[in-house]
Design an enzyme around this catalytic site. Structure first.
Site, short mmCIF file in Angstrom:
data_model
loop_
_atom_site.label_atom_id
_atom_site.label_comp_id
_atom_site.label_asym_id
_atom_site.label_seq_id
_atom_site.Cartn_x
_atom_site.Cartn_y
_atom_site.Cartn_z
N HIS A 1 -6.71 -8.92 43.53
CA HIS A 1 -7.67 -7.83 43.73
C HIS A 1 -7.09 -6.46 43.40
O HIS A 1 -7.84 -5.50 43.22
CB HIS A 1 -8.14 -7.82 45.19
CG HIS A 1 -8.57 -9.16 45.68
ND1 HIS A 1 -7.75 -9.99 46.43
CD2 HIS A 1 -9.73 -9.84 45.50
CE1 HIS A 1 -8.39 -11.11 46.70
NE2 HIS A 1 -9.58 -11.04 46.15
N CYS B 1 -11.62 -18.79 37.43
CA CYS B 1 -11.60 -17.97 36.23
C CYS B 1 -10.14 -17.75 35.83
O CYS B 1 -9.22 -18.12 36.56
CB CYS B 1 -12.28 -16.63 36.48
SG CYS B 1 -11.42 -15.61 37.71
N GLU C 1 -10.58 -5.11 46.26
CA GLU C 1 -10.58 -4.55 44.89
C GLU C 1 -10.97 -3.09 44.90
O GLU C 1 -10.37 -2.26 44.21
CB GLU C 1 -11.52 -5.34 43.99
CG GLU C 1 -11.55 -4.80 42.56
CD GLU C 1 -12.58 -5.46 41.67
OE1 GLU C 1 -13.05 -4.80 40.72
OE2 GLU C 1 -12.93 -6.63 41.92
N CYS D 1 -16.62 -8.10 34.44
CA CYS D 1 -15.83 -9.33 34.31
C CYS D 1 -16.62 -10.44 33.62
O CYS D 1 -17.72 -10.78 34.04
CB CYS D 1 -15.40 -9.77 35.70
SG CYS D 1 -14.70 -11.41 35.78
N SER E 1 -16.68 -12.06 47.27
CA SER E 1 -17.81 -11.26 46.80
C SER E 1 -18.58 -11.95 45.69
O SER E 1 -19.81 -12.00 45.69
CB SER E 1 -17.30 -9.90 46.32
OG SER E 1 -18.34 -9.11 45.79
N ASN E 2 -17.86 -12.52 44.71
CA ASN E 2 -18.57 -13.13 43.59
C ASN E 2 -19.33 -14.38 44.02
O ASN E 2 -20.39 -14.69 43.48
CB ASN E 2 -17.61 -13.40 42.43
CG ASN E 2 -16.68 -14.55 42.68
OD1 ASN E 2 -16.99 -15.70 42.42
ND2 ASN E 2 -15.49 -14.26 43.18
#
Length: 317
Positions: A74, A12, A126, A194, A223-224
């Site tokens: 993060h 991203c 984060e 996000c 995590s994502n």
């Protein structure tokens, strides 16, 4: 074997910016450049930056005085920022702008007197950074069940913010639970999460409707990436999280007519192609890409590097 790639997948804008930040810092300041925590959660990326001269540390105490120290995508707490200044470090903040947006939301709510709830995963960098960016008490909520245990004064104005890499569905469920218990609670719309998280989750849902197995390329501590695997599993499709092609087990795909491949926001396309190559070693592959949302988001480099770059241009005859 049909292999179908999700679109979008992989890097991203926030991850690209973070990696570019380290590479620009290395070119401008030379080696070594110190990075607090993994710049993004991907070993392949981290190892590549190490090879260029980046040194990764967990705490600023490991960074020599006057050295260049980069904060990961993060985000970090105010205490870490203060420590960097006190030690005379040349700090460069590579925090994703969307994470910074969450920090700003939280500070605005706190300044207005709201009791604040953060929806996120305990211990995630984060979340740790966000908790340390808000100069007021923040209650962490991880599940809908946690909402039932909250003890808050009914007269206290209440607001929530969210970790950017959570599942949109999971976040919405927790928000709904909060709104049932506290009808006056305020917070950002789930659409404010996000963009990359939303787009990749939408893509994996569509992918899951067309394949027998989903392979998510990403790190175990991403995590994502974990959320993408969970979404595919919830759709009734066998799903596995792997970092690279060597981790692929033939039994996972032996009877699959179609295999879907996607990647978390911190996973480079080279690792996706490495997984595709591993599938090609098992069978002849027909490779397809699902139509999906094209992303054109670009984030500028941190102000510290941008200012130095501008100064260098002025100094160049």
């Amino acid at each position: 074997m049909r292999v179908i790639l999700a679109q979008p997948r992989g890097f991203c804008a926030g991850v690209v910016r973070a990696i570019d930040t380290v590479e620009h810092a290395l070119r401008r300041h030379g080696t070594p450049v110190y990075v607090r925590h993994e710049i993004v959660h991907n070993k392949h990326v981290v190892d590549g930056l190490k090879a260029q001269g980046a040194v990764f540390v967990e705490e600023l105490a490991e960074v020599p005085t006057d050295a260049v120290a980069i904060f990961s995508a993060h985000g970090v707490s105010r205490a870490v920022e203060t420590e960097a200044r006190a030690r005379g470090l040349r700090a460069i903040d590579a925090t994703c702008p969307l994470v910074t947006k969450v920090h700003e939301q939280g500070r605005r709510y706190a300044a207005k007197g709201y009791a604040l709830i953060l929806i996120g995963h305990a211990g995630h960098p984060e979340v740790t950074g966000t908790l340390g960016q808000i100069p007021a008490p923040v209650t962490l909520v991880q599940t809908e069940a946690d909402v039932d245990t909250l003890v808050l004064d009914a007269d206290t104005p209440l607001a929530y913010i969210t970790q950017t890499t959570l599942s949109v569905d999971d976040t919405r469920g927790i928000i709904d639970a909060l709104q049932r218990r506290f009808p006056q609670i305020v917070g950002p719309d789930t659409r404010d999460i996000c963009y990359a998280t939303q787009n990749r989750q939408t893509a994996v849902r569509e992918l899951s409707q067309q394949v027998d197995v989903v392979l998510v390329v990403g790190a175990q501590n991403s995590s994502n990436s974990q959320r993408l695997r969970e979404i595919a599993a919830q759709a009734g499709v066998r799903s596995y999280l792997i970092a690279q092609g060597s981790e692929l087990k033939p039994d996972w795909v032996r009877d699959a007519g179609a295999v879907g491949v996607t990647a978390g926001a911190s996973a480079p396309e080279t690792m996706v192609q490495d997984v595709v190559a591993a599938l090609r070693r098992l069978a002849e592959v027909e490779l397809l890409t699902l139509p999906g949302r094209e992303e054109h988001v670009v984030f500028r480099l941190p102000a510290e590097l941008a200012a130095e770059a501008a100064a260098a241009e002025v100094a160049t005859p």
